[in-house]
Design a protein around this motif. Structure first.
Motif: not given
Length: 282
Positions: A199-203
């Motif tokens: 979730f953090t890297i997905s935007g």
């Protein structure tokens, strides 16, 4: 077949369908959860349960183990809390690598492990955000506090603190900085540490508190920035492992290999602090 739930807990129903879609796509790709496809596993390929935060390091260690010994292990990644439930209900794991000591201690007290096991690594946390996020990262979370005060924080990711040790420690950090009450309504909970990192890297979020061991992977650094959170802001993540009573010779050898200088070197490269003792292999 034992599977890991992909449910996401949010404080806004409007984000729920989006988060499910993101989780499903990314779990199949970048940080896929590898689960046993059969209840019965071959004796020479033991099933091993491992905390999601050690995926990249453990994948490398398992590969090195096979190259050096010719033996293979089958690894499932997920939350430590979910794994002990599976083991108590008969999941055929021969070894478990937990994200902290608590869950191994619980299994040992209930008679599900050979002994109390050993600490194989000490986990660390990072504050991370997508490269396009306006959140300013710093080790003391001053930028996050200002972001909240300016009313800019919309979504923030941590692992579910109810059964994921890294989520529990992330909550400790936010409480230590007096930010928990303000951040809580904005939280998106990952089912485990790797899903929180997804979730953090997905935007889909503006940032998150996730394992340092995951953010150091090239797949993560290409998409997000991070800073290491000081260890004194949370209780130690003493990651403990243990063998089950049914452990095969291969599982036992992998357990020993995890304590070797070769495996410890890989863990160190992925940001873990190390226990004081290691096992020298023959």
């Amino acid at each position: 077949m034992f599977s890991t739930s992909l449910s996401v807990f949010t404080h806004g129903e409007r984000f729920k369908s989006q988060c499910y879609a993101i989780a499903f796509t990314l779990v199949l790709g970048l940080l896929s959860v590898i689960l046993p496809t059969h209840v019965a596993q071959a004796a020479d390929t033991p099933a091993i349960a491992a905390a999601a935060n050690i995926k990249f390091a453990l994948d490398d260690i398992a590969k090195n183990f096979k190259q050096q010994t010719g033996l293979s292990v089958r690894i499932s990644y997920g939350s430590s809390g979910n794994f002990i439930t599976q083991i108590q209900h008969g999941a055929p794991f021969e070894m478990m690598l937990s994200a902290d000591e608590f869950y191994i201690e619980q299994l040992h007290k209930a008679g599900y492990t050979q002994d109390a096991g050993v600490i194989y690594a000490i986990g660390r946390l990072a504050l991370a955000a997508p490269k396009q996020s306006p959140l300013i990262l710093d080790a003391e979370l001053v930028g996050l506090e200002q972001f909240i005060r300016d009313g800019k924080l919309k979504r923030f990711a941590i692992a579910n603190p109810d059964h994921a040790p890294y989520g529990e420690r992330a909550r400790e950090v936010l409480k230590a900085k007096g930010l928990w009450d303000a951040v809580q309504p904005k939280l998106i909970f990952g089912e485990n540490a790797s899903q929180a990192a997804q979730f953090t890297i997905s935007g889909s979020t503006q940032g998150g508190i996730v394992p340092l061991s995951l953010v150091l992977a090239p797949q993560f650094t290409q998409l997000a920035n991070h800073v290491v959170i000081p260890d004194n802001l949370y209780q130690p993540l003493n990651q403990r492992m243990a063998l089950m009573p049914n452990a095969s010779e291969t599982a036992t050898r992998f357990y020993q290999y995890m304590q070797s200088p070769q495996a410890q070197k890989v863990l160190s490269e992925f940001g873990f602090n190390l226990p004081k003792t290691t096992v020298k292999l023959d």
